[in-house]
Write a protein that holds these residues in place. Structure first.
Motif, short mmCIF file in Angstrom:
data_model
loop_
_atom_site.label_atom_id
_atom_site.label_comp_id
_atom_site.label_asym_id
_atom_site.label_seq_id
_atom_site.Cartn_x
_atom_site.Cartn_y
_atom_site.Cartn_z
N THR A 1 0.12 -0.63 -10.65
CA THR A 1 -0.85 -0.26 -9.63
C THR A 1 -2.01 -1.21 -9.75
OG1 THR A 1 -0.26 2.05 -10.07
CG2 THR A 1 -2.17 1.66 -8.67
N ASP B 1 -6.11 -9.36 -0.62
CA ASP B 1 -7.22 -8.76 -1.36
C ASP B 1 -7.52 -9.54 -2.65
OD1 ASP B 1 -9.29 -6.94 -1.71
OD2 ASP B 1 -8.05 -5.56 -2.86
N LYS C 1 0.85 -1.19 0.00
CA LYS C 1 0.00 0.00 0.00
C LYS C 1 0.89 1.24 0.00
CE LYS C 1 -3.94 -2.14 2.33
NZ LYS C 1 -4.42 -2.65 1.09
N SER D 1 -13.20 -11.23 -1.66
CA SER D 1 -14.03 -10.33 -0.85
C SER D 1 -15.24 -11.14 -0.40
CB SER D 1 -14.46 -9.12 -1.66
OG SER D 1 -15.26 -9.53 -2.74
N PRO E 1 -5.96 -2.57 -8.61
CA PRO E 1 -7.22 -1.84 -8.46
C PRO E 1 -7.44 -1.22 -7.08
CG PRO E 1 -7.59 -3.89 -9.62
CD PRO E 1 -6.17 -3.90 -9.17
N ASP E 2 -6.87 -1.82 -6.03
CA ASP E 2 -7.06 -1.26 -4.69
C ASP E 2 -6.08 -0.12 -4.39
OD1 ASP E 2 -4.67 -2.60 -4.35
OD2 ASP E 2 -5.27 -3.66 -2.53
N GLY E 3 -5.26 0.26 -5.39
CA GLY E 3 -4.32 1.35 -5.20
C GLY E 3 -2.96 0.92 -4.69
N SER E 4 -2.77 -0.37 -4.42
CA SER E 4 -1.46 -0.84 -3.97
C SER E 4 -0.56 -1.06 -5.19
CB SER E 4 -1.60 -2.13 -3.15
OG SER E 4 -2.17 -3.14 -3.93
N ARG F 1 -7.81 -12.79 2.06
CA ARG F 1 -8.39 -11.46 2.30
C ARG F 1 -7.29 -10.42 2.49
NH1 ARG F 1 -12.39 -14.04 5.63
NH2 ARG F 1 -11.20 -13.36 7.43
N THR G 1 -11.70 -11.04 -6.44
CA THR G 1 -11.70 -9.59 -6.67
C THR G 1 -11.06 -9.24 -8.01
OG1 THR G 1 -9.53 -9.36 -5.64
CG2 THR G 1 -11.47 -9.13 -4.19
N GLU G 2 -11.19 -7.98 -8.36
CA GLU G 2 -10.53 -7.47 -9.57
C GLU G 2 -9.01 -7.59 -9.42
OE1 GLU G 2 -10.21 -3.35 -12.15
OE2 GLU G 2 -11.77 -3.50 -10.60
N LYS G 3 -8.54 -7.40 -8.19
CA LYS G 3 -7.10 -7.51 -7.94
C LYS G 3 -6.61 -8.94 -8.23
CE LYS G 3 -3.65 -6.95 -4.32
NZ LYS G 3 -3.43 -6.55 -2.94
#
Length: 198
Positions: A70, A138, A32, A141, A72-75, A135, A154-156
């Motif tokens: 990057t 990520d 992150k 979910s 999808p969760d910004g990490s 989880r 997830t998208e990630k």
């Protein structure tokens, strides 16, 4: 002539960049922005994003098979490009997930949406530890439906493993891979059975 202040700034940026690169490389997982700010020592979100942008550009131009992206969760993650993962599988020293956790993730991907109760019935009570790890990464979910938790990927997860498309497309691809693996196993077992019978 370079002034002292400019030289100090260049050294600080260079050191901060090296620290971010080291953190991304050694983590072996997505980081992150807060973790990268701490690693950089800049204490500045703006500066860290600026340095990350430079690292991403530099990586893109210098390497063919690895990238900093990057999620999808910004990490951010330093990884092998998905198209090269099958090529290097035999050289990889440490998988991202233990085998049992990876099997649970595959099961979730194929059966989603799936409840925690179904997962425990199929994968055993060790699944709770797998779910916790997945989880944290990520990759999955959940939604609470009454007392049940219903899990999805997830998208990630899709981006990290280089999987494109919707859930139904993902299920079809997994099913065809399972069928192919099963056919290969059957063709290997048949000669062994024939040999044992003779």
């Amino acid at each position: 002539m370079v002034k002292y202040n400019q030289l100090t700034k260049i050294d600080k940026d260079s050191e901060a960049t090296a620290r971010i690169e080291a953190a991304l490389y050694s983590a072996g997982r997505p980081l992150k922005i807060e973790e990268l700010i701490r690693a950089s020592g800049t204490e500045s979100r703006t500066k860290t994003y600026e340095l990350l942008g430079e690292i991403m550009k530099k990586t893109k131009s210098a390497f063919k098979a690895i990238e900093v992206i990057t999620l999808p969760d910004g990490s951010f993650v330093f990884q092998l490009k998905p198209e090269y993962s099958s090529t290097i599988k035999r050289y990889a020293s440490k998988p991202i997930l233990p085998n049992a956790t990876l099997k649970t993730l595959s099961y979730i991907a194929y059966m989603q949406p799936i409840s925690s109760k179904q997962l425990v019935e199929t994968r055993g009570s060790g699944v709770y530890e797998h779910l916790k790890e997945l989880r944290q990464l990520d990759f999955i979910s959940h939604q609470n439906v009454g007392r049940l938790k219903i899990f999805n990927t997830t998208e990630k997860f899709q981006k990290y493993f280089g999987i494109q498309g919707d859930v139904e497309n993902l299920k079809q691809r997994l099913f065809s891979k399972i069928r192919k693996t099963a056919r290969m196993s059957e063709s290997n077992v048949a000669p062994q059975i024939a040999t044992k019978l003779n």
